[in-house]
Structure formats: C-alpha cells, structure tokens
Scaffold this motif. Structure first.
Motif, mmCIF file in Angstrom:
data_model
loop_
_atom_site.group_PDB
_atom_site.id
_atom_site.type_symbol
_atom_site.label_atom_id
_atom_site.label_comp_id
_atom_site.label_asym_id
_atom_site.label_seq_id
_atom_site.Cartn_x
_atom_site.Cartn_y
_atom_site.Cartn_z
ATOM 1 N N ARG A 34 29.823 -60.842 33.759
ATOM 2 C CA ARG A 34 30.908 -59.972 34.215
ATOM 3 C C ARG A 34 32.105 -60.775 34.721
ATOM 4 N N ALA A 35 32.210 -62.036 34.340
ATOM 5 C CA ALA A 35 33.325 -62.853 34.809
ATOM 6 C C ALA A 35 34.595 -62.541 34.017
ATOM 7 N N ARG A 36 34.586 -62.807 32.718
ATOM 8 C CA ARG A 36 35.754 -62.546 31.877
ATOM 9 C C ARG A 36 35.696 -61.186 31.207
ATOM 10 N N TYR A 37 34.482 -60.758 30.824
ATOM 11 C CA TYR A 37 34.317 -59.500 30.102
ATOM 12 C C TYR A 37 32.949 -58.924 30.432
ATOM 13 N N ALA A 38 32.778 -57.650 30.119
ATOM 14 C CA ALA A 38 31.491 -56.977 30.255
ATOM 15 C C ALA A 38 31.162 -56.312 28.922
ATOM 16 N N VAL A 39 29.892 -56.410 28.511
ATOM 17 C CA VAL A 39 29.425 -55.845 27.252
ATOM 18 C C VAL A 39 28.601 -54.596 27.530
ATOM 19 N N GLU A 40 28.878 -53.543 26.779
ATOM 20 C CA GLU A 40 28.103 -52.307 26.834
ATOM 21 C C GLU A 40 27.709 -51.912 25.413
#
Length: 263
Positions: free
Chosen positions: A144-150
C-alpha cells in the motif's frame, strides 16, 4: 451448477485506453499439483472487529467500509451465524431505518492473517436474491505504499440476476502511480441466486483466469502489480449506487467455504 452447457455469453466492458481481454481459451479448472494453503470450512467462526488474534476481522483493514449498510461488529446471532458448516451473513434494517450487514477480511495489514502470492482462490456460496443486494468475494494486496491492488473475483448486483461482475483495480496511493480499473461482465442463462456456486480466480505470473463452477469465463495477462501477497475478503454489501428501497429485509448470503491453493 452451471456446467459447460451454460455458456459463456460474456460481455466485456472496458474503460477507454485498455486492451480487450485475451482471446486465449483456457481449459476447465485443473488443480493437479496444487495443495490447500487456507481452508475456511465454517465449522466455527474466528472473528473480531479488528483482531489481531482471530482468523478474520469484521471490517476492511484500512477502515474503508462502503455501501449502504454499515458493517457491524460481530455479536451473538448477527451479522454472522454458523449452521452445519455454512456461514450465514445477514443484512437487516433496524427500527431506526439504518441497514447493517457483515464483512470478513483475512488480513489486517499489520502482518496478522493470511495472504499469498499467486495460486487459486475460491469461495462456494449461495447469493441473496433481491434488488439492492451487492455480495462480493475479492482479494486485496498487502502493498500500500505506491499503489493498492484489488481483484474482485465476483461482484453481484441483485437487480440483474444473471450477470456476474469481475474487476481488477490498481489504486494510486501516492497520487503519482497510474490507476487502472478494468471490469468484465459475464452473463449466464440462469439466475445466479438459484443454487450454490463456486467463484474462483487462478493467478500466476503469466495469466489471471476467472472461473464459475470450474468453467473459465475471463482471462487476462497478469498485471505486474499482482506479484505480491493477496488476502481474501467476502461480504454482503448493499447499494453501490443502486436503490435499496426494495431490498428484502432481512437478506442472507450463505457461504460453504473459502479455500486457497498454491503449487
């Protein structure tokens, strides 16, 4: 079960600027060589509002609850009950006119819980009927540093009972990383609330393939952001922009199991 006869009259809905899904045709689900790494059979339920000592927490780990029903802290008889190995998630409207329902998340983003990079993720469940219901089985990444994946393995909207929605999102967390939101809608010949179904996704370094009852309906090249541990979530939400004035009160989602496999 749908089986091969119910085929896959699927409609892809892609945002501008993205390629259509691969036309490469995967075969039926084959778990030869895979082992079970996570098995929730719902003989009992280990859940608390925030952990860290329970298998599940009852809110999204980032406290980003959503929809038109508040996700309730577990209490005796609501929103979760167990009967003969089946989890029942209940959504109900209280005397104050407000809806409450239930969500389970398998990780708290502090290192507690289960997450796995690549493998097969599956839930067997019976979806609730009625307009306004919005059940889902989905995965989130621990990064969750640069992006988050869902990865939305399945989302279901009660006003459209023959459609199954699968989506992947890459959310920008640093306001610099480019976001992507790629949805797919599969349509089938039966009401998806009529029986239990298996909702699954196989993710490896090359392909990500979505399955209903072991039959593939969407395959994409695995995005590079998927190369991280992913953890399961399941919930009975309401709304998502659709009216809930006709939603059955109460509404129930029944879950037989959640299983995760790895090579």
């Amino acid at each position: 079960m749908l089986g091969a006869a119910l085929a896959l009259a699927a409609l892809a809905v892609l945002l501008p600027g993205f390629s259509p899904p691969s036309v490469d045709k995967p075969g039926p689900l084959d778990l030869t060589g895979y082992r079970v790494t996570f098995a929730e059979e719902f003989d009992k339920l280990s859940v608390s509002p925030w952990g860290p000592t329970t298998r599940w927490i009852a809110h999204t780990p980032w406290n980003g609850d959503f929809g038109d029903a508040r996700f309730a802290d577990p209490q005796p008889g609501f929103p979760f009950t167990i009967d003969n190995g089946i989890l029942r998630i209940e959504a109900r409207k209280g005397a104050d006119g407000r809806w409450e329902s239930g969500l389970l998340a398998g990780h708290d983003l502090k290192g507690n819980g289960f997450a796995q990079q690549y493998g097969y993720f599956e839930m067997r469940a019976k979806l609730p009927p009625g307009k306004g219901v919005w059940p889902a089985f989905w995965l989130m990444g621990t990064e969750r540093a640069r992006y988050a994946v869902e990865v939305d393995v399945m989302e279901y909207y009660g006003h459209d009972p023959r459609a199954l929605h699968s989506v992947y999102h890459v959310w920008s967390m640093d306001k610099v990383y480019p976001e992507r939101h790629v949805p797919y809608v599969a349509r089938f010949e039966t009401d998806l609330t009529d029986d239990y179904h298996r909702f699954g996704v196989m993710i490896d370094a090359r392909w990500t393939t979505f399955y209903l009852d072991g039959t593939p309906y969407w395959r994409i090249a695995t995005p590079p952001e998927f190369a991280q541990p992913l953890f399961p979530l399941l919930n009975l939400a309401l709304g998502s922009g659709w009216p809930i004035t006709e939603t059955p009160n109460p509404s129930y989602m029944f879950v037989d199991y959640v299983r995760i496999y790895a090579k």
